[in-house]
Motif scaffolding. Structure first.
Motif, PDB file in Angstrom:
ATOM      1  N   ASP A  10       0.832  -1.201   0.000  1.00  0.00           N
ATOM      2  CA  ASP A  10       0.000   0.000   0.000  1.00  0.00           C
ATOM      3  C   ASP A  10       0.871   1.257   0.000  1.00  0.00           C
ATOM      4  N   ARG A 121      -0.935   1.610   5.905  1.00  0.00           N
ATOM      5  CA  ARG A 121      -1.103   3.063   5.895  1.00  0.00           C
ATOM      6  C   ARG A 121      -1.866   3.612   7.083  1.00  0.00           C
ATOM      7  N   SER A 122      -2.783   2.831   7.630  1.00  0.00           N
ATOM      8  CA  SER A 122      -3.614   3.395   8.703  1.00  0.00           C
ATOM      9  C   SER A 122      -2.745   3.742   9.912  1.00  0.00           C
ATOM     10  N   VAL A 132      -5.787  -6.124   6.487  1.00  0.00           N
ATOM     11  CA  VAL A 132      -5.487  -6.716   5.177  1.00  0.00           C
ATOM     12  C   VAL A 132      -4.591  -7.945   5.355  1.00  0.00           C
TER      13      VAL A 132
HETATM   14 MN    MN Z   1      -4.610  -0.597   5.673  1.00  0.00          MN
END
Ligand code: MN
Ligand code: ATP
Length: 153
Positions: A10, A121-122, A132
């Motif tokens: 990501d 990313r979070s 994920v």
């Molecule tokens: Mn994520």
């Protein structure tokens, strides 16, 4: 042992931190390297209209600069690092639910190892694994190497 290694990314620092492990294994086993970025249409739906989502799911995001640039930067990082070692990378971008498309790619391409980050990313580190990664572990039958990088923000 391994012929095709998939690096789902990501574009986060944690995903990038998994790349060296993936490339070490690719060198050792002379395996092909595949990089996959999935445009997460569920997280996009907050900011985009239904018509745009439909287009993205059909793969028509070439003129959506932000989406395309993020995708190309993510897979391009893997390809750049691989090139430094004389390895070539198959870069792929798709759109939908990341874990489902990672699992589909594994099936369709006969991937025999997945190397990915523990988080993405979070940036929320409350959970041991990001969603994920957890869902990929539940949806694929090939080995998944999860690289957990403490201290990488
Ligand atoms: Mn994520
Ligand atoms: P969450 O998304 O559950 O809030 P998170 O963003 O911290 O948490 P994940 O999204 O599970 O964690 O990311 C873990 C790993 O999964 C990443 O390092 C990357 O390897 C892979 N990954 C995450 N999102 C994608 C994506 N959209 N496309 C490809 N790979 C992804």
């Amino acid at each position: 042992m391994y012929q095709k290694i998939l690096v789902p990314t990501d574009g986060s620092d944690t995903a990038e931190a998994a790349v060296d492990s993936a490339l070490d294994l690719a060198e050792k086993y002379e395996a092909g390297v595949h990089a996959l970025y999935v445009v997460d249409t569920d997280s996009l739906s907050i900011s985009l209209g239904g018509e745009q989502i439909d287009r993205i799911e059909q793969g028509n995001f070439a003129e959506m600069d932000e989406v395309r640039e993020r995708a190309e930067a993510a897979t391009g990082y893997v390809a750049d690092r691989a090139r430094e070692r004389g390895l070539t990378t198959v870069e792929n971008v798709s759109a939908g639910k990341p874990h489902a498309l990672i699992a589909d790619y594994v099936e369709d391409t006969d991937i025999d190892l997945v190397v990915m980050g523990s988080h993405g990313r979070s940036g929320v580190k409350r959970a041991l694994l990001g969603s994920v990664t957890e869902r990929t572990l539940r949806s694929t039958h090939v080995p998944v190497l999860v690289v957990d990088v403490q201290g990488v923000e």
